[in-house]
Design an enzyme around this catalytic site. Structure first.
Site, PDB file in Angstrom:
ATOM      1  N   SER A 157      -7.421 -52.555  53.250  1.00  0.00           N
ATOM      2  CA  SER A 157      -6.475 -52.447  52.153  1.00  0.00           C
ATOM      3  C   SER A 157      -6.489 -53.747  51.359  1.00  0.00           C
ATOM      4  O   SER A 157      -7.244 -54.663  51.677  1.00  0.00           O
ATOM      5  CB  SER A 157      -5.113 -52.195  52.777  1.00  0.00           C
ATOM      6  OG  SER A 157      -4.188 -51.992  51.787  1.00  0.00           O
ATOM      7  N   GLU A 198     -10.037 -55.476  37.495  1.00  0.00           N
ATOM      8  CA  GLU A 198     -10.154 -54.015  37.415  1.00  0.00           C
ATOM      9  C   GLU A 198      -8.789 -53.366  37.401  1.00  0.00           C
ATOM     10  O   GLU A 198      -7.801 -53.978  37.787  1.00  0.00           O
ATOM     11  CB  GLU A 198     -10.906 -53.485  38.658  1.00  0.00           C
ATOM     12  CG  GLU A 198     -12.305 -54.015  38.789  1.00  0.00           C
ATOM     13  CD  GLU A 198     -12.941 -53.667  40.135  1.00  0.00           C
ATOM     14  OE1 GLU A 198     -12.263 -53.026  40.977  1.00  0.00           O
ATOM     15  OE2 GLU A 198     -14.101 -54.036  40.334  1.00  0.00           O
ATOM     16  N   LYS A 209      -6.023 -50.898  38.953  1.00  0.00           N
ATOM     17  CA  LYS A 209      -5.728 -50.371  40.282  1.00  0.00           C
ATOM     18  C   LYS A 209      -5.317 -48.916  40.096  1.00  0.00           C
ATOM     19  O   LYS A 209      -4.194 -48.607  39.703  1.00  0.00           O
ATOM     20  CB  LYS A 209      -4.619 -51.167  40.966  1.00  0.00           C
ATOM     21  CG  LYS A 209      -4.400 -50.716  42.402  1.00  0.00           C
ATOM     22  CD  LYS A 209      -3.490 -51.681  43.137  1.00  0.00           C
ATOM     23  CE  LYS A 209      -3.442 -51.393  44.630  1.00  0.00           C
ATOM     24  NZ  LYS A 209      -3.071 -50.030  44.974  1.00  0.00           N
ATOM     25  N   ASP A 234      -4.270 -45.167  40.742  1.00  0.00           N
ATOM     26  CA  ASP A 234      -3.292 -44.661  41.697  1.00  0.00           C
ATOM     27  C   ASP A 234      -3.698 -43.278  42.194  1.00  0.00           C
ATOM     28  O   ASP A 234      -3.262 -42.254  41.695  1.00  0.00           O
ATOM     29  CB  ASP A 234      -1.913 -44.615  41.021  1.00  0.00           C
ATOM     30  CG  ASP A 234      -0.806 -44.691  42.044  1.00  0.00           C
ATOM     31  OD1 ASP A 234      -1.115 -44.851  43.240  1.00  0.00           O
ATOM     32  OD2 ASP A 234       0.365 -44.588  41.639  1.00  0.00           O
ATOM     33  N   ARG A 278      -9.793 -42.579  53.723  1.00  0.00           N
ATOM     34  CA  ARG A 278      -9.696 -43.857  54.405  1.00  0.00           C
ATOM     35  C   ARG A 278      -9.101 -43.718  55.817  1.00  0.00           C
ATOM     36  O   ARG A 278      -9.474 -44.445  56.731  1.00  0.00           O
ATOM     37  CB  ARG A 278      -8.828 -44.809  53.582  1.00  0.00           C
ATOM     38  CG  ARG A 278      -8.833 -46.193  54.176  1.00  0.00           C
ATOM     39  CD  ARG A 278      -8.134 -47.148  53.267  1.00  0.00           C
ATOM     40  NE  ARG A 278      -6.690 -46.946  53.315  1.00  0.00           N
ATOM     41  CZ  ARG A 278      -5.826 -47.702  52.680  1.00  0.00           C
ATOM     42  NH1 ARG A 278      -6.250 -48.679  51.912  1.00  0.00           N
ATOM     43  NH2 ARG A 278      -4.542 -47.484  52.776  1.00  0.00           N
ATOM     44  N   TYR A 292     -15.379 -48.484  42.992  1.00  0.00           N
ATOM     45  CA  TYR A 292     -14.982 -49.885  42.835  1.00  0.00           C
ATOM     46  C   TYR A 292     -15.463 -50.798  43.955  1.00  0.00           C
ATOM     47  O   TYR A 292     -15.121 -51.974  43.983  1.00  0.00           O
ATOM     48  CB  TYR A 292     -13.475 -50.027  42.648  1.00  0.00           C
ATOM     49  CG  TYR A 292     -12.615 -49.326  43.678  1.00  0.00           C
ATOM     50  CD1 TYR A 292     -12.680 -49.672  45.026  1.00  0.00           C
ATOM     51  CD2 TYR A 292     -11.725 -48.324  43.297  1.00  0.00           C
ATOM     52  CE1 TYR A 292     -11.901 -49.032  45.963  1.00  0.00           C
ATOM     53  CE2 TYR A 292     -10.936 -47.677  44.227  1.00  0.00           C
ATOM     54  CZ  TYR A 292     -11.035 -48.037  45.571  1.00  0.00           C
ATOM     55  OH  TYR A 292     -10.266 -47.404  46.496  1.00  0.00           O
ATOM     56  N   LYS A 330       0.572 -55.940  41.278  1.00  0.00           N
ATOM     57  CA  LYS A 330       1.224 -54.656  41.021  1.00  0.00           C
ATOM     58  C   LYS A 330       2.090 -54.679  39.763  1.00  0.00           C
ATOM     59  O   LYS A 330       2.700 -55.684  39.427  1.00  0.00           O
ATOM     60  CB  LYS A 330       2.098 -54.287  42.220  1.00  0.00           C
ATOM     61  CG  LYS A 330       1.338 -54.203  43.535  1.00  0.00           C
ATOM     62  CD  LYS A 330       0.819 -52.825  43.798  1.00  0.00           C
ATOM     63  CE  LYS A 330       1.912 -51.975  44.349  1.00  0.00           C
ATOM     64  NZ  LYS A 330       1.468 -50.947  45.271  1.00  0.00           N
ATOM     65  N   CYS A 386      31.446 -24.532  25.652  1.00  0.00           N
ATOM     66  CA  CYS A 386      30.747 -25.662  25.040  1.00  0.00           C
ATOM     67  C   CYS A 386      31.630 -26.917  25.108  1.00  0.00           C
ATOM     68  O   CYS A 386      32.790 -26.877  24.682  1.00  0.00           O
ATOM     69  CB  CYS A 386      30.409 -25.336  23.593  1.00  0.00           C
ATOM     70  SG  CYS A 386      29.793 -26.774  22.688  1.00  0.00           S
ATOM     71  N   CYS A 401      32.671 -27.770  21.221  1.00  0.00           N
ATOM     72  CA  CYS A 401      33.519 -26.919  20.377  1.00  0.00           C
ATOM     73  C   CYS A 401      34.307 -25.882  21.157  1.00  0.00           C
ATOM     74  O   CYS A 401      35.106 -25.151  20.587  1.00  0.00           O
ATOM     75  CB  CYS A 401      32.681 -26.236  19.298  1.00  0.00           C
ATOM     76  SG  CYS A 401      31.620 -24.941  19.944  1.00  0.00           S
ATOM     77  N   CYS A 420      25.357 -22.794  23.445  1.00  0.00           N
ATOM     78  CA  CYS A 420      26.689 -22.680  22.882  1.00  0.00           C
ATOM     79  C   CYS A 420      26.610 -21.607  21.809  1.00  0.00           C
ATOM     80  O   CYS A 420      25.694 -21.612  20.989  1.00  0.00           O
ATOM     81  CB  CYS A 420      27.101 -24.018  22.262  1.00  0.00           C
ATOM     82  SG  CYS A 420      28.360 -23.865  20.989  1.00  0.00           S
ATOM     83  N   CYS A 444      30.135 -25.253  15.634  1.00  0.00           N
ATOM     84  CA  CYS A 444      30.082 -26.332  16.624  1.00  0.00           C
ATOM     85  C   CYS A 444      29.634 -27.632  15.950  1.00  0.00           C
ATOM     86  O   CYS A 444      28.560 -27.692  15.341  1.00  0.00           O
ATOM     87  CB  CYS A 444      29.114 -25.948  17.733  1.00  0.00           C
ATOM     88  SG  CYS A 444      28.865 -27.245  18.949  1.00  0.00           S
TER      89      CYS A 444
HETATM   90  S1  IVH Z   1     -10.778 -52.567  46.277  1.00  0.00           S
HETATM   91  C1  IVH Z   1     -11.533 -54.227  50.449  1.00  0.00           C
HETATM   92  N1  IVH Z   1     -10.336 -51.870  43.792  1.00  0.00           N
HETATM   93  O1  IVH Z   1      -5.863 -49.681  46.290  1.00  0.00           O
HETATM   94  C2  IVH Z   1     -10.995 -53.835  49.145  1.00  0.00           C
HETATM   95  N2  IVH Z   1      -9.030 -50.835  45.489  1.00  0.00           N
HETATM   96  O2  IVH Z   1      -4.061 -51.168  48.011  1.00  0.00           O
HETATM   97  C3  IVH Z   1     -11.046 -52.382  48.911  1.00  0.00           C
HETATM   98  N3  IVH Z   1      -7.466 -49.135  44.639  1.00  0.00           N
HETATM   99  O3  IVH Z   1      -7.287 -48.658  49.314  1.00  0.00           O
HETATM  100  C4  IVH Z   1     -10.232 -51.900  47.781  1.00  0.00           C
HETATM  101  N4  IVH Z   1      -8.022 -49.319  42.532  1.00  0.00           N
HETATM  102  O4  IVH Z   1      -7.191 -46.981  47.344  1.00  0.00           O
HETATM  103  C5  IVH Z   1      -9.985 -51.698  45.082  1.00  0.00           C
HETATM  104  N5  IVH Z   1     -10.116 -51.302  41.557  1.00  0.00           N
HETATM  105  C6  IVH Z   1      -9.762 -51.134  42.829  1.00  0.00           C
HETATM  106  C7  IVH Z   1      -8.771 -50.209  43.214  1.00  0.00           C
HETATM  107  C8  IVH Z   1      -8.425 -50.098  44.555  1.00  0.00           C
HETATM  108  C9  IVH Z   1      -7.263 -48.692  43.403  1.00  0.00           C
HETATM  109  C10 IVH Z   1      -6.729 -48.670  45.829  1.00  0.00           C
HETATM  110  C11 IVH Z   1      -7.587 -48.270  46.993  1.00  0.00           C
HETATM  111  C12 IVH Z   1      -7.223 -49.235  48.078  1.00  0.00           C
HETATM  112  C13 IVH Z   1      -5.816 -49.599  47.697  1.00  0.00           C
HETATM  113  C14 IVH Z   1      -5.397 -50.916  48.269  1.00  0.00           C
END
Ligand code: IVH
Length: 672
Positions: free
Chosen positions: A84, A115, A117, A119, A138, A227, A316, A410, A413, A428, A434
């Site tokens: 993670s 990059e 992140k 979701d 994962r 990524y 974040k 209502c 009114c 209404c 009204c």
């Molecule tokens: S790198 C060892 N790059 O975020 C590093 N993760 O909180 C591997 N995620 O499990 C992750 N965008 O599901 C990486 N540009 C990005 C990402 C990214 C989303 C997610 C991914 C990871 C989680 C970690």
């Protein structure tokens, strides 16, 4: 160190709650808490364990990377663990991360790959000899679920790599996610099917990917972005992260176009704030950005801490889902009398914006979620949509609450509230009696795309109605200078200005006028269509419901509502008074004189148009006087070729008939 009993109990409770949440999140794809709350609990537990290390048990949720694999899928052991990322929630935490890395590497400045992140959920794709052999989630980071058949349904994931210079074994890691538009659509379908909706696009992606029947995954609009890499055997990759991603792209793997390479941590922060600004307009959800030390050798010297790399950090964004409380539920009355329940919330920051209200839509929605005054709820604000209540936390419900029911009178009114069978909306029945409806009607009349009365805003409208100065939209042109000047926060100057704006508004177009009347079911585009079709208001007023449904794009409900509107003597009187006051338009304007008139010209439509259905295109052309034919001949003046145009296009070319594409067509009809 002796750990106080209270602390031991607190840690045990946190562990229980987090474990319970993990089950809902990872196994059922149905989280009960917003991420922000989950993160907070996790941080609380981590802080306790840091202070009292003896508290750490091997099964503490802080000791694991991800979720337990779902038993219904075969297990995959990751050749290289899928770790993670550490999170940072402030600039300071990011700067500390950079400082630690620089100190370890003894460098002044570090080059970072930055990059989005995404979701969604992390996936590892294993290619052997260029062929996709495994797609795995994962899981707990070491063992995941084998979701190969499901992964293979995602169109952006290549089943075979391009080219021939790829390593014999290549593990690609990335995120599977659901773009916002697809998510909304999938939820609409779920509502229609009476199923439970997904709380957010991430759950939708996880839930869709983990369908036991891969055919169900195939129906979901999932995407994948690479990524990172995992195991690589028999081949060499570049030694910069950004270049590895470029290389993946040459093998046909999708990468993000938002990634960049920057120097130093300040540039990372600049990237963060730039992306944060764009967040709401992105076609998918992101929960932050990620900074990665770009040089692979430097990554290796930094190595890993127990759960995350020391060379990367997730920065974040403010959470888009947070917990708050419902202080009250109010009801708003709209222009057509529709009652909209609105939850008044204890103010809370959602995605960087303070939110105090959330729409509850209608009674069905309230029943479905069982939202009550006093409830603790998850509020979500994503994109530019109005904040919504995702769900109630039943365990936090105070005693003595009652299910919420919309009032039957209502609130403005006092008229009866009616709900037509089969309709979600309660209304209404007071009509223009009204005050709320009168206010909204007047505001709509004055709005930019209607009569465009500059300066006639909400505050003025309220005064006009509350002081009984006007009863309906036609009265607006009868007010005197004194009456305007006598209103609060108005003086002589403002009165002159508003009267000038009123005068100016009298010169309009039929389309604007029709829209301004506020006929139910007549939005801007329908108003335009009616104006183009009938050219004159008198003709439209004489049209029957049967005449109206014949017009392409006018459905039976709209036709009924339009015909009913013009049957009402009260409405006719208002139209007549408006015209008497000087509201006018020129019929030529309806077919703008600037537009080429297409009288006598024959057009043929072929292929698929993106901007409108073919029947609308036909109606447009006909409104401009053109004839639309279904086959191409020497007599055809012009062929409009949409996407995938076939034999008609070939024939036109053979005969030397003029061919235009969709963009040229739009320019021709001056479509905006
Ligand atoms: S790198 C060892 N790059 O975020 C590093 N993760 O909180 C591997 N995620 O499990 C992750 N965008 O599901 C990486 N540009 C990005 C990402 C990214 C989303 C997610 C991914 C990871 C989680 C970690």
């Amino acid at each position: 160190m002796k750990i106080p009993l209270k602390i031991q109990k607190q840690a045990a409770e946190l562990r229980d709650t987090i474990n319970e949440q993990n089950y809902y999140y990872y196994i059922l794809n149905d989280p009960q808490l917003p991420d922000s709350e989950y993160d907070r609990l996790m941080r609380e537990l981590q802080a306790l364990e840091k202070k009292y290390p003896a508290l750490i048990t091997p099964d503490s949720p802080t000791q694991r990377v991800g979720a337990t694999p779902l038993s219904s899928f075969p297990e995959v052991v990751h050749a290289i663990p899928m770790l993670s990322l550490a999170n940072a929630f402030s600039d300071k935490e990011v700067q500390d991360f950079d400082k630690r890395a620089r100190e370890r590497l003894a460098r002044n400045s570090i080059e970072y790959a930055v990059e989005l992140k995404l979701d969604g959920l992390a996936i590892s794709l294993r290619y052997e000899n260029g062929l996709l052999v495994t797609g795995a989630t994962r899981g707990d980071g070491y063992r995941g679920e084998d979701v190969t058949p499901n992964v293979k349904t995602i169109k952006t994931i290549p089943l075979r790599l391009r080219g021939d210079d790829y390593p014999r074994v290549l593990e690609v890691r990335g995120e599977v996610f659901m773009p916002t538009a697809g998510f909304n659509q999938a939820n609409q379908q779920k509502i229609a099917a009476g199923e439970k909706v997904w709380a957010n696009p991430r759950n939708a992606a996880a839930g869709s990917l983990r369908q036991l029947d891969a055919r169900r995954t195939a129906n979901r609009p999932l995407r994948f972005i690479s990524y990172a890499i995992g195991e690589v055997v028999g081949g060499k990759l570049p030694n910069r992260h950004s270049e590895i991603l470029q290389r993946l792209q040459t093998w046909g793997l999708p990468i993000s176009k938002y990634s960049k390479v920057v120097k130093g941590i300040q540039a990372c922060l600049d990237y963060y704030y730039k992306i944060l600004e764009q967040r709401d307009s992105l076609p998918f959800e992101i929960d932050g950005v990620v900074y990665k030390v770009n040089d692979i050798n430097l990554q290796e010297s930094l190595g890993f801490s127990s759960r995350a790399p020391r060379w990367a950090i997730a920065h974040k964004f403010p959470a888009q889902e947070v917990l708050t409380q419902i202080v009250d539920i109010d009801v708003q009355v709209g222009r057509t009398g529709a009652l909209t329940p609105v939850a008044r919330l204890a103010p809370v920051n959602v995605g960087g914006v303070t939110v105090t209200n959330a729409t509850l839509h209608n009674q069905d929605e309230i029943n479905r979620k069982d939202v009550r005054v006093g409830d603790t709820v998850i509020v979500r604000r994503a994109g530019d949509v109005i904040p919504e209540i995702v769900r109630v936390l039943p365990e936090k419900r105070p005693k003595n609450t009652h299910p919420y029911v919309l009032p039957n009178k209502c609130p403005v009114c006092g008229s009866e509230v009616v709900r037509i069978k089969g309709e979600a909306v309660a209304r209404c029945s007071g009509g223009l009696f009204c005050a709320a409806q009168r206010k909204q009607a007047l505001q709509h009349f004055a709005s930019r795309n209607a009569m465009d009365i500059n300066g006639l805003g909400e505050k003025l409208v309220e005064q006009l109605i509350d002081k009984n100065l006007i009863n309906n939209i036609a009265d607006i042109y009868t007010l005197t200078h004194e009456q305007w000047a006598g209103l609060e926060r108005m003086g002589n100057k403002s009165a002159v200005r508003i009267m000038q704006a009123l005068e100016k508004s009298k010169s309009t177009t039929l389309a604007h006028f029709l829209y301004a009347l506020g006929i139910r079911e007549v939005g801007e585009s329908t108003a335009r269509l009616l104006a183009q079709h009938f050219i004159s208001l008198e003709k439209l007023m004489q049209a029957s419901e049967t005449d109206l449904v014949k017009i392409p794009d006018i459905g039976p409900v709209a036709a009924q509502s339009i015909a009913a509107f013009f049957k009402e003597s009260h409405n006719l009187e208002i139209i007549q008074r408006l015209q008497a006051a000087g509201v006018h338009w020129s019929e030529n304007e309806t077919t703008p004189s600037k537009a080429p008139t297409l009288a006598g010209k024959t057009f043929v439509l072929t292929g698929t148009l993106i901007s409108m259905p073919r029947r609308t295109a036909k109606a447009r052309l006909e409104a401009l006087g053109a004839k639309v034919s279904s086959s191409v001949s020497k007599k055809t003046d012009c062929v409009i070729a949409g996407e995938k145009a076939g034999s008609k296009l070939t024939k036109a070319r053979d005969l030397g008939v003029k061919v235009i594409d969709e963009a040229e067509f739009l320019a021709l009809i001056q479509f905006t």
